[in-house]
Design a protein around this motif. Structure first.
Motif, PDB file in Angstrom:
ATOM      1  N   ARG A  33       0.842  -1.199   0.000  1.00 10.18           N
ATOM      2  CA  ARG A  33       0.000   0.000   0.000  1.00 10.18           C
ATOM      3  C   ARG A  33       0.873   1.243   0.000  1.00 10.18           C
ATOM      4  N   LEU A  34       0.807   2.005  -1.103  1.00 16.03           N
ATOM      5  CA  LEU A  34       1.621   3.200  -1.222  1.00 16.03           C
ATOM      6  C   LEU A  34       1.209   4.293  -0.250  1.00 16.03           C
ATOM      7  N   ASP A  35      -0.028   4.186   0.293  1.00 14.86           N
ATOM      8  CA  ASP A  35      -0.489   5.225   1.213  1.00 14.86           C
ATOM      9  C   ASP A  35       0.002   4.982   2.642  1.00 14.86           C
ATOM     10  N   ASN A  36       0.790   3.957   2.836  1.00 16.68           N
ATOM     11  CA  ASN A  36       1.289   3.666   4.181  1.00 16.68           C
ATOM     12  C   ASN A  36       2.820   3.579   4.138  1.00 16.68           C
ATOM     13  N   PRO A  37       3.495   4.672   4.498  1.00 16.12           N
ATOM     14  CA  PRO A  37       4.960   4.673   4.397  1.00 16.12           C
ATOM     15  C   PRO A  37       5.636   3.718   5.375  1.00 16.12           C
ATOM     16  N   PHE A  38       4.941   3.303   6.433  1.00 13.39           N
ATOM     17  CA  PHE A  38       5.548   2.402   7.405  1.00 13.39           C
ATOM     18  C   PHE A  38       5.848   1.037   6.787  1.00 13.39           C
ATOM     19  N   VAL A  55      13.679  -1.873  -3.000  1.00  6.05           N
ATOM     20  CA  VAL A  55      14.153  -1.247  -1.761  1.00  6.05           C
ATOM     21  C   VAL A  55      14.975  -2.243  -0.941  1.00  6.05           C
ATOM     22  N   LEU A 113       6.826   0.578   3.703  1.00  2.24           N
ATOM     23  CA  LEU A 113       8.077   0.771   2.976  1.00  2.24           C
ATOM     24  C   LEU A 113       9.262   0.744   3.927  1.00  2.24           C
ATOM     25  N   LEU A 114       9.118   1.384   5.085  1.00  4.79           N
ATOM     26  CA  LEU A 114      10.189   1.358   6.084  1.00  4.79           C
ATOM     27  C   LEU A 114      10.456  -0.059   6.585  1.00  4.79           C
TER      28      LEU A 114
END
Length: 592
Positions: free
Chosen positions: A233-238, A419, A240-241
């Motif tokens: 989900r691109l709307d949740n940066p966590f 990433v 990605l982290l």
């Protein structure tokens, strides 16, 4: 010199046909190699003659019972016999030997390597060795490409291109990854990336992939039902982290993985130095013991062979808790280090997939347990872990990303996988500069290029490199008088010795001063001048200048215009200083 002149550079269409032939052999080689693995696996583990074997399905319990522990050790005897007596370069994971041949042996690989590598690696994998298929098939395809190039007396660059084509084709056919095979050849093996080298590799990988799909089917290597719906989900940066964190952890494990393989190799060399059979049997006995304990405690051997069945279980989410996955990750790392460190034959790609999948899956399960509100999919982290560990261990980051994408056919994984690979590769480089491929070569003193540079100095022509400042010295001049001329012209680096407008020799400034000291004042310049030079025109590129100097065993090149060559027609001189200067300019653009 005669040997170099005998070589024949093949034209575009003929070279394309030879690349096509290399792709066919690579595809057929992948088939034969799989058949050999199936034969040895069924014979040694199950006690039956059969060529049917699906690596994505767990091996059933062996009828040998506890005696199955000895199966890998029995296979070790055959592996050592083959590598010790017929092709020592077939030992290990294969790719470093191909790289060594490219950069240190002009692409020459002995034809026997393909046959010995096929048998030794198939026996090692089939008997339970914790190694993969990519290294052997890369070496098999490379050996054919090299043999074909040597038989046809090709120049080294065409031989090396066929080597890369054979290796890339073999990997593409084995894993059904045409673009991944191309990138593997590009990142790991090709010494130059251009149309003339890429097109042959593309032809070979496409051909080999088509044959692989005919033999093995067009389906992806792994099926991931859990990823049928978008999970990133691109709307949740966590989220990605979270992949950044996975990459950092994978980087540390990858460094441990690389160092472990060679640490075990040093361990066996130190404590069992003179008996290759005993060394490899000891290592494989431990691998057999690990596999048997896993069978008794979990129902499957898990770490034996390529381990795809366990990877498939992780991707389908049927492997249980993170503790189990972490244990499998550790045991696979140890089993792989034991197999290769003790003298086994096989690749590191499949073990890397296994270690990455189990570690990534464990990380995903733990994260999902701690943060249930986030859209965490453990299989997604397993896929990213596979790419991260492969990219970090091999140093081929792009290859890892594209190959895992082709092996799963799920485009949603690209962003998190990229990433993860980036951070894993960076951390591994910080902790362990060498990849699992280059480490082996560095230990023997053979260093590999860390990047592919544009050879900007090769764009320079003779007229761009030459030194135009020169003095004219009559042939009858004594060295005493030459010394005066040198002192009177402090900025002139070259002195041309001429007799009736004909060039008969050359002095560099340093050579003139040395001649005065060593040969006496009364010696004539004509007798002491250097005659080891070639004449070229101003449009010759640098790489051609170097080739001409080498073939003629000359020390310098005289740049001229028109015929006949006279002192007036000389435009300049190119010596070691001028060549070194243009190389130094290139280093300023691409610092090491």
């Amino acid at each position: 010199m005669p040997e170099a002149l005998e070589r024949k550079e093949y034209g575009t269409f003929m070279f394309a046909f030879l690349s096509f032939l290399t792709g066919i052999i690579a595809g057929l080689g992948a088939l034969v190699f799989r058949v050999l693995i199936a034969f040895f696996h069924n014979l040694l583990f199950l006690g039956k003659l059969s060529l049917s074997f699906d690596a994505n399905v767990h091996t059933p319990a062996s009828p040998w019972g506890g005696w199955v522990i000895l199966v890998p050790a029995i296979g070790a005897v055959g592996v050592v016999y083959l590598t010790k007596n017929f092709a020592p370069e077939a030992k290990g994971h294969g790719v470093p030997e191909v790289m060594d041949a490219i950069y240190y042996n002009k692409g020459n690989i002995r034809p026997v390597v393909a046959m010995v590598k096929s048998l030794a690696s198939a026996l090692c994998i089939g008997s339970g060795g914790s190694v993969g298929r990519e290294g052997p098939i890369a070496q098999i395809g490379s050996a054919f490409g090299s043999t074909l190039g040597q038989l046809l007396r090709m120049p080294p660059w065409q031989i090396i291109t066929l080597i890369a084509a054979g290796a890339g084709g073999g990997i593409a056919a084995t894993f059904n990854t045409p673009v991944g095979g191309l990138l593997f050849a590009t990142e790991i093996l090709l010494h130059e990336v251009s149309v003339k080298t890429l097109v042959p590799v593309i032809i070979a990988t496409s051909t080999a992939t088509y044959l692989g799909q005919l033999f093995f089917g067009a389906h992806p290597a792994f099926v991931i039902p859990a990823l049928e719906t978008p999970y990133f989900r691109l709307d949740n940066p966590f989220v990605l982290l979270a992949y950044v964190g996975l990459g950092v952890i994978l980087g540390g494990v990858t460094a441990l993985y690389v160092r472990s393989v060679y640490a075990f190799e040093r361990f066996f060399d130190r404590y069992i130095p003179r008996n290759d059979y005993l060394r490899h049997m000891a290592g494989m006995l431990l691998v057999g013991l690990i596999s048997f304990i896993l069978l008794k405690t979990s129902g499957h051997y898990h770490v034996e062979g390529v381990g795809y069945a366990t990877i498939q279980d992780v991707l389908t989410g049927s492997m249980g808790t993170e503790a189990i996955l972490l244990l499998l990750c550790l045991l696979k790392l140890v089993a792989t280090a034991l197999t290769l460190g003790s003298g086994g034959s096989g690749g590191i790609f499949s073990p890397s997939l296994f270690i990455g999948a189990t570690l990534g899956g464990a990380y995903g399960i733990a994260l999902h347990r701690m943060l249930p509100g986030l859209a965490i999919s453990p299989p997604a982290f397993a896929v990213a872990g596979m790419a991260g560990l492969v990219g970090g261990a091999t140093g081929a980051a792009l290859t890892a990303i594209v190959m895992i994408l082709e092996m799963t056919l799920d485009y949603n994984v690209v962003i998190p996988m990229t990433v993860t690979v980036a951070f894993c590769y960076s951390v591994r480089r910080h902790l362990c500069r060498q990849s699992i491929y280059t480490m082996k070569l560095v230990l023997r003193g053979h260093y590999m290029p860390e990047s592919l540079h544009s050879n900007v100095y090769d764009l320079k022509r003779a007229k761009d490199i030459m030194e135009t400042r020169r003095g004219i010295v009559p042939a009858s001049t004594t060295l005493r008088d030459l010394a005066c001329l040198v002192r009177e012209a402090p900025g002139v680096p070259w002195f041309l010795v001429a007799d009736s407008n004909e060039l008969i020799g050359i002095f560099s400034r340093q050579a003139a001063l040395e001649a005065i000291l060593t040969q006496g004042d009364s010696v004539l310049a004509a007798d002491a001048a250097c005659r080891s030079y070639i004449t070229i025109n101003g449009n010759i590129p640098l790489y051609s200048i170097l080739a001409h100097l080498r073939l003629a065993h000359a020390e310098m090149a005289v740049v001229t215009q028109g015929n006949p060559v006279t002192v007036e027609s000389i435009l300049g001189v190119i010596g070691k200083e001028e060549i070194a200067g243009i190389m130094a300019e290139a280093v300023e653009i691409f610092p090491g």
